[in-house]
Design an enzyme around this catalytic site. Structure first.
Site, PDB file in Angstrom:
ATOM      1  N   MET A 142      33.912   0.519 -35.001  1.00  0.00           N
ATOM      2  CA  MET A 142      34.417   0.857 -33.690  1.00  0.00           C
ATOM      3  C   MET A 142      33.428   1.774 -32.991  1.00  0.00           C
ATOM      4  SD  MET A 142      38.439   1.403 -34.260  1.00  0.00           S
ATOM      5  CE  MET A 142      39.407   0.036 -34.847  1.00  0.00           C
ATOM      6  N   ASN A 158      38.667   1.431 -39.591  1.00  0.00           N
ATOM      7  CA  ASN A 158      39.583   2.392 -38.979  1.00  0.00           C
ATOM      8  C   ASN A 158      39.589   3.754 -39.679  1.00  0.00           C
ATOM      9  OD1 ASN A 158      40.849  -0.513 -38.707  1.00  0.00           O
ATOM     10  ND2 ASN A 158      41.597   0.659 -36.969  1.00  0.00           N
ATOM     11  N   VAL A 209      41.020   8.901 -38.379  1.00  0.00           N
ATOM     12  CA  VAL A 209      41.855   7.720 -38.559  1.00  0.00           C
ATOM     13  C   VAL A 209      42.031   7.058 -37.197  1.00  0.00           C
ATOM     14  CG1 VAL A 209      44.088   6.831 -39.302  1.00  0.00           C
ATOM     15  CG2 VAL A 209      43.077   8.798 -40.476  1.00  0.00           C
ATOM     16  N   CYS A 210      41.508   5.847 -37.059  1.00  0.00           N
ATOM     17  CA  CYS A 210      41.566   5.125 -35.793  1.00  0.00           C
ATOM     18  C   CYS A 210      42.825   4.258 -35.771  1.00  0.00           C
ATOM     19  CB  CYS A 210      40.328   4.248 -35.656  1.00  0.00           C
ATOM     20  SG  CYS A 210      39.401   4.542 -34.159  1.00  0.00           S
ATOM     21  N   LEU A 211      43.800   4.642 -34.968  1.00  0.00           N
ATOM     22  CA  LEU A 211      45.071   3.924 -34.907  1.00  0.00           C
ATOM     23  C   LEU A 211      45.689   4.146 -33.531  1.00  0.00           C
ATOM     24  CD1 LEU A 211      47.019   2.274 -36.782  1.00  0.00           C
ATOM     25  CD2 LEU A 211      48.195   4.432 -37.230  1.00  0.00           C
TER      26      LEU A 211
END
Length: 451
Positions: A1, A250, A257-259
């Site tokens: 990302m 993620n 933490v990619c959420l």
């Protein structure tokens, strides 16, 4: 990302005593982080061969620093010996040691050891060591079985957000967090464990077991959460204990933490945080289901479009290989430095699942697809060529990888890395009392299957 990874913010800390009223009065307390102690490795001494002056070589002697470091200096006491027998005192321990040296290479008949004191002591020590090992194993099992999924602890000393101040909070804030606690205590899946702090209501720690059928299976993944003073108007802050490893698009190696639910990635509708309905339970379940999935390669938005192409699938296979290696390294990291309040879970979990994890390593070393499930009841036996046969009647198909070696015919780095990790895991699991007997026997008989 493409999202930038930001480091943790630092600030003062505040502590919360039980109940919302006590929380506001105890905000001046400070949480201290305990430093970790490094492992110390001892060195062993080796006996040296004594030479008379006439036996020394004529060539100049060059000191060997390494040998000097390990030199046993027990002989220093001999320098003060004046030869007067009247001052000599009988040393029973030394006498018994001399007996031991004489009998080392002899096969004594039954009953003889009963007349030799040093043999009696050795036998007693062996029995004590064996009994001690059994007690340790029993203690690990007992604590693991007693480990509750949700539990309140006093505080955290190693929490990522321990030094972050929660600021001024309200009674409604405390009530909402207590509501989240009740949901977690009631509805946690069997594969998620949570600890919350009585002195710091704003702190939470969770352990998530990697789902079966994924490259994360049987791994333990730890997350620290912090409820800001604006909670639940804004989602909690969540940090992943990565050990410096990036095993998912993620989950950053810096702990981010990619959420969408956490507001760290774009989303819409039910994917975004809703102050009225979203909960910490939803966050943990989403991490397990949406992040730790079967094909994490496609979690990256730029790669999602290639999910139905041969190239995309091949890249996914390679990504899963690297992910499993990182998952194994995370296991070793957790075993050697378990997060506070989760040591019993770590020891018991890997004692129970160690055999299955090692079997999976063997399964993947054979060329089977990483992430394909290895049935627990399957006992895989290997011949000298690396071929396997199963003693189980399991009908679970074995998925073969598209490419086992690269186009130039070279051995893949994955095989070499996994062999090394297998040895490390075997040692660690054996220490924890896991069922490693079959793998230890195989290790004695032959090497791991050739790639």
């Amino acid at each position: 990302m493409d999202t930038e990874c930001r480091g943790p913010q630092q600030g003062g800390s505040s502590c919360w005593a039980t109940g919302a009223a006590a929380w506001s009065s105890s905000q001046q307390k400070r949480q201290r982080c305990e430093g970790s102690s490094s492992d110390q490795v001892g060195s062993s001494t080796s006996a040296s061969v004594q030479m008379t002056e006439s036996e020394l070589p004529d060539t100049d002697y060059v000191e060997n620093e390494e040998e000097d470091y390990y030199m046993d200096d027990d002989d220093d006491d001999c320098d003060d010996d004046n030869g007067d027998d009247s001052e000599y005192e009988f040393d029973e321990a030394d006498f018994n040691q001399q007996l031991a040296d004489k009998f080392d290479d002899l096969d004594l008949p039954p009953g003889v050891e009963a007349t030799v004191p040093w043999l009696q002591k050795l036998a007693a020590n062996d029995e004590q060591d064996g009994a001690s090992d059994e007690l340790v194993e029993d203690e690990i099992t007992r604590k693991y079985k007693a480990f509750q999924q949700f539990y309140t602890v006093q505080n955290f000393s190693d929490h990522h957000y321990a030094n972050k101040s929660v600021g001024k909070t309200s009674r409604e804030w405390a009530k909402r967090i207590q509501h989240d606690w009740k949901l977690l205590e009631k509805d946690l899946p069997a594969s998620i464990f949570v600890r919350v702090a009585e002195d710091r209501m704003d702190l939470l720690r969770a352990a998530i077991i990697g789902p079966k059928g994924t490259p994360y299976h049987d791994g333990l993944f730890f997350f620290d959460a912090h409820f800001t003073s604006n909670y639940p108007s804004e989602p909690p802050l969540v940090y992943y204990h990565s050990g410096g490893l990036r095993l998912n698009p993620n989950l950053y190696n810096c702990g981010k933490v990619c959420l969408s639910l956490l507001g760290t990635w774009s989303g819409s509708g039910c994917e975004k945080w809703n102050s009225a309905h979203s909960t910490m339970l939803q966050v943990l379940v989403s991490i397990q289901a949406l992040i730790l999935n079967e094909k994490p390669y496609f979690n990256e938005p730029g790669y999602a479009g290639s999910a139905n192409t041969a190239t995309g699938q091949q890249h996914s296979v390679e990504y899963n290989k690297n992910t499993f290696l990182h998952s194994c390294r995370t296991m070793l990291y957790s075993l050697r430095r378990p997060p506070e309040h989760f040591g019993d879970l770590v020891a018991g979990h890997f004692r129970e699942r160690g055999r299955t994890i090692l079997a999976a390593c063997k399964h993947y070393l054979e060329g089977n697809m990483v992430g394909s499930e290895v049935p627990e009841e399957e006992e895989v036996e290997y011949d000298g060529t690396g071929a396997s046969s199963s003693s189980s009647s399991s009908s679970v198909p074995k998925k073969q990888e598209v490419m086992r070696v690269d186009p130039l015919g070279r051995r893949t780095q994955f095989i070499d890395n996994l062999k090394t990790l297998f040895e490390d895991l075997l040692m660690e699991f054996n220490v924890k009392g896991a069922d490693t007997r079959k793998f230890l026997e195989d290790k004695v008989k032959k090497n791991l299957p050739a790639a």
